[in-house]
Structures are given as structure tokens and as C-alpha cells.
Design a protein around this motif. Structure first.
Motif, mmCIF file in Angstrom:
data_model
loop_
_atom_site.group_PDB
_atom_site.id
_atom_site.type_symbol
_atom_site.label_atom_id
_atom_site.label_comp_id
_atom_site.label_asym_id
_atom_site.label_seq_id
_atom_site.Cartn_x
_atom_site.Cartn_y
_atom_site.Cartn_z
ATOM 1 N N GLY A 1 0.582 -1.196 0.236
ATOM 2 C CA GLY A 1 -0.250 -0.079 0.090
ATOM 3 C C GLY A 1 0.636 1.387 0.239
ATOM 4 N N GLU A 2 0.140 2.161 0.448
ATOM 5 C CA GLU A 2 1.278 4.120 0.397
ATOM 6 C C GLU A 2 1.607 4.073 1.317
ATOM 7 O OE1 GLU A 2 -0.046 8.257 -1.020
ATOM 8 O OE2 GLU A 2 -1.585 6.300 -0.907
ATOM 9 N N ILE A 3 2.000 4.640 1.917
ATOM 10 C CA ILE A 3 2.597 5.534 3.570
ATOM 11 C C ILE A 3 1.941 6.744 3.352
ATOM 12 C CG2 ILE A 3 4.385 6.119 4.719
ATOM 13 C CD1 ILE A 3 6.636 4.107 2.748
ATOM 14 N N VAL B 1 6.575 10.133 2.743
ATOM 15 C CA VAL B 1 4.899 9.676 3.135
ATOM 16 C C VAL B 1 4.798 9.566 1.299
ATOM 17 C CG1 VAL B 1 2.999 10.823 3.086
ATOM 18 C CG2 VAL B 1 4.508 11.026 4.804
ATOM 19 N N GLY B 2 4.084 9.464 1.072
ATOM 20 C CA GLY B 2 3.371 8.613 -0.387
ATOM 21 C C GLY B 2 4.531 7.719 -1.568
ATOM 22 N N GLY B 3 4.817 7.299 -0.843
ATOM 23 C CA GLY B 3 5.970 6.167 -1.565
ATOM 24 C C GLY B 3 4.540 4.949 -0.907
ATOM 25 N N LEU B 4 4.786 3.835 -2.499
ATOM 26 C CA LEU B 4 4.079 2.515 -2.559
ATOM 27 C C LEU B 4 5.354 1.277 -2.041
ATOM 28 C CD1 LEU B 4 2.465 2.788 -5.288
ATOM 29 C CD2 LEU B 4 1.637 3.094 -3.563
ATOM 30 N N VAL B 5 5.169 1.058 -1.096
ATOM 31 C CA VAL B 5 5.477 -0.117 -0.381
ATOM 32 C C VAL B 5 4.734 -1.536 -0.072
ATOM 33 C CG1 VAL B 5 6.754 0.960 1.139
ATOM 34 C CG2 VAL B 5 4.730 0.748 1.964
ATOM 35 N N PHE B 6 5.384 -2.729 0.719
ATOM 36 C CA PHE B 6 5.326 -3.822 -0.263
ATOM 37 C C PHE B 6 5.541 -5.077 1.219
ATOM 38 C CE2 PHE B 6 8.270 -5.142 -2.336
ATOM 39 C CZ PHE B 6 8.540 -7.043 -2.158
ATOM 40 N N GLY B 7 5.289 -5.539 1.732
ATOM 41 C CA GLY B 7 6.346 -7.089 3.060
ATOM 42 C C GLY B 7 5.216 -7.694 3.741
ATOM 43 N N SER B 8 5.894 -8.094 5.053
ATOM 44 C CA SER B 8 5.200 -8.889 6.105
ATOM 45 C C SER B 8 5.277 -8.599 7.440
ATOM 46 C CB SER B 8 6.719 -10.431 5.540
ATOM 47 O OG SER B 8 5.676 -11.134 6.196
ATOM 48 N N THR B 9 4.618 -8.389 7.896
ATOM 49 C CA THR B 9 4.168 -8.478 9.720
ATOM 50 C C THR B 9 4.514 -9.586 9.998
ATOM 51 O OG1 THR B 9 2.254 -8.960 9.505
ATOM 52 C CG2 THR B 9 3.239 -6.651 9.561
ATOM 53 N N GLU B 10 5.091 -11.162 9.416
ATOM 54 C CA GLU B 10 5.519 -11.945 10.016
ATOM 55 C C GLU B 10 4.417 -12.892 10.771
ATOM 56 O OE1 GLU B 10 6.737 -14.396 9.166
ATOM 57 O OE2 GLU B 10 8.125 -13.495 6.991
#
Length: 327
Positions: free
Chosen positions: A84-86, A98-107
Motif C-alpha cells: 500500500g501507500e505510506i 509519505v506517498g511511497g508505495l511499499v510492500f512487505g510482511s509483518t510475520e
């Protein structure tokens, strides 16, 4: 302006998909080293449905209950993958804006099946590469990271003959793609309806488990990867070469505990473990996507308010690739 409340998929009890309810919850408050991500999409993986249903490999139910709760869930919101978007950054955050598109995992922290998630900048979070959608990158985190982890531990190399069980699933299809790109000879086990799909993604040979008992295969393999727990080492070790390797991606508690002893006294190597997403791992995932080794495979996309339907679908155990949830 960030709202005070959000929608979340709340696990109200353990059981069938209808225990998942959409309910209002407070938007997380970010600390100095966190970012707040407005989720555009998330994924629904086998781990999520196993926790919800407690339908886990033999021997693991007590451990799962110990971590996630015996009668009532300790983790109210499931989900490990976000994209999503920061929308907000803490005072000490320097890597993201702010505005950066990121992805990842919270495990193990989970909580991504909600409209907003707070994540430390040092956790498994990375910018979405240009040209790829949040849905595409979210679809790769679970299966792709697991496949990379096992390919590395197996020392998979060009010329290896590898048998991949449950090859059409999230982990399986990523492993098919990686093994094929490395020059391995891939035999994929799946129902016949998925055979053409598997060949398009790099499988050289296919086996229909509905018409042929995999124990009856006559070939020899350098590697067997069991992504579902239905081709266990005990009943399939005769298919391995003398120095073959077995990937225990899904297995029972007994198999997991026996692996170190078998490695000590046997000629085969049994590889197990849990792949935890890291920033380094995400960047390796990005590199494999950008060089064409990994291709995102999304079979179904569900709206967030239909997430219980997505659980029902994944429960059937026959998904092809990945299921994503869009907010």
C-alpha cells in the motif's frame, strides 16, 4: 487526513470462515521508527486459514494453540502480507517518505487484514518496483519468499532433477519458476487441469496425483520438495538419489523432529525450517521479479468485505498461485 477508525477482518473465534467478521477498529498510532501504511491489497495464504481453522499438520495443534490461543484468538486480526501507500512516518524514519508505495510482511505480528498497518522501517518492508502493482508484489511475498528460502537451503543447481509436490500452489509455483530458471529439470505434481499452466511456468514433466500414486514413480530425483505434506520422506525416499535432498516445506511434528537424526545417520539431507521475511529477502525477491525469474500468479482477487468468501475458497486446497484481497 488519516481517519481515527478503520475496517478490520476480525477473528472472533476459531473455526469455519464465518468466524471472520468485518468490524471497526482504531487506526494504529505510529512510533518514532514506524511508518503507517494504508493497505491497497493483502494476500490470503495457507497460514492464515490454518490459524483460523486450526487445521494444521499432525502434532502442531498444541503449539499453534499455545501461540495463537486455545479457546479465544490472541491475534485478533490475521494476515502477514501488506502492500500500500505510506500515509505517515515517525520522527526518526529516514528510509521512507509519505506517498511511497511499499510492500512487505509483518510475520508473527500479523494484523495486515485491515485498512491500515503500522510497520517499523527496519522490518520486512520495501518500495514496490516501478512497473509492478501492489497486487502483484503482495502475491509474491509468501510463496516467493518460502521458495527462495528452500532453493537456497537445498543448494539447488543446474541439472538437478526436482520433484515438486503441490506445484500449482503459492509456494509450489514459485519453486517451479525458480528451479526452472536455474536450469533444473522440474517434475510437477498436481491435478491434470493444472498441467498446461505448470508447463507454461517452467515444468518439464507433470504428474497427475489423482490417477497415479506418486510412490509408484520410477524416476530418481536429486530433490523432492513437499509443499503440502502428502509426499512424506518415509514413503518417497526411494525416489531420491543416494545423496538426494528432501525439502520438508510442510510436514508433521514427528517428521520435523526426526529430520536432524536422519541427517546425522542417513545419506539423504532433509531440509526444513521457517522462512521469515527480511528486508534483504524482499530485495532478493524484487531482483528475481525484475530479471524474469519470478512471475506473479494471481488466481482470484476478492474485495475486502468478501474476505470470508476468500477463506472458503482457500480452504478447498486447490488454488492456483495466489489469492489477494483488495481494499
Amino acid at each position: 487526513m488519516t481517519p481515527k477508525t478503520m475496517k478490520a477482518a476480525v477473528l472472533t473465534a476459531f473455526g469455519a470462515p464465518d468466524v471472520i467478521r468485518i468490524a471497526p477498529r482504531s487506526v494504529p498510532t505510529v512510533s518514532a521508527n514506524q511508518v503507517l501504511v494504508r493497505n491497497i491489497t493483502t494476500s490470503l495464504n495457507s497460514g492464515d486459514v490454518r490459524i483460523r481453522s486450526k487445521n494444521v499438520p499432525q502434532g502442531f495443534k498444541f503449539l499453534v494453540s499455545l501461540v495463537f490461543g486455545f479457546r479465544q484468538p490472541r491475534k485478533e486480526v490475521l494476515g502477514t502480507v501488506f502492500a500500500g501507500e505510506i500515509v505517515e512516518t515517525g520522527a526518526n524514519v529516514s528510509s521512507f517518505k509519505v506517498g511511497g508505495l511499499v510492500f512487505g510482511s509483518t510475520e508473527m505480528a500479523m494484523a495486515t487484514h485491515a485498512e491500515y498497518i503500522a510497520v517499523k522501517e527496519t522490518q520486512a518492508i520495501a518500495l514496490i518496483p516501478e512497473g509492478y502493482s501492489p497486487q502483484a508484489m503482495a502475491s509474491l511475498v509468501f510463496g516467493g519468499s518460502t521458495a527462495i528460502f528452500f532453493a537456497d537451503k537445498l543448494y539447488l543447481k543446474k541439472g538437478d532433477r526436482i520433484l515438486i509436490n503441490a506445484a500449482a500452489g503459492s509456494v509450489g509455483i514459485s519453486l517451479v519458476q525458480i528451479a526452472s530458471a536455474m536450469g533444473a529439470e522440474v517434475t510437477a505434481v498436481a491435478s491434470a487441469k493444472n498441467h498446461e499452466f505448470l508447463k507454461e511456468n517452467g515444468a518439464g514433466h507433470t504428474v497427475d496425483y489423482t490417477t497415479l500414486d506418486t510412490r509408484m514413480l520410477t524416476g530418481k530425483y536429486d530433490v523432492i520438495a513437499d509443499c503440502l505434506g502428502t509426499t512424506p520422506y518415509n514413503t518417497h525416499r526411494h525416489l531420491l538419489t543416494k545423496t538426494g535432498r528432501f525439502a520438508l516445506i510442510t510436514g508433521t511434528m514427528c517428521e520435523t523432529l526426526a529430520a536432524p537424526i536422519r541427517n546425522l545417520f542417513g545419506s539423504h539431507t532433509i531440509v526444513g525450517g521457517t522462512s521469515l521475511a527480511t528486508p534483504k529477502g524482499l530485495h532478493k525477491l524484487i531482483a528475481l521479479v525484475e530479471d524474469g525469474t519470478l512471475t506473479p500468479i494471481i488466481e482470484r482477487e476478492f474485495a475486502f468485505d468478501k474476505i470470508a468468501d476468500a477463506h472458503t475458497y482457500v480452504d478447498k486446497g486447490h488454488k492456483r498461485g495466489n489469492v489477494v484481497i483488495t481494499f
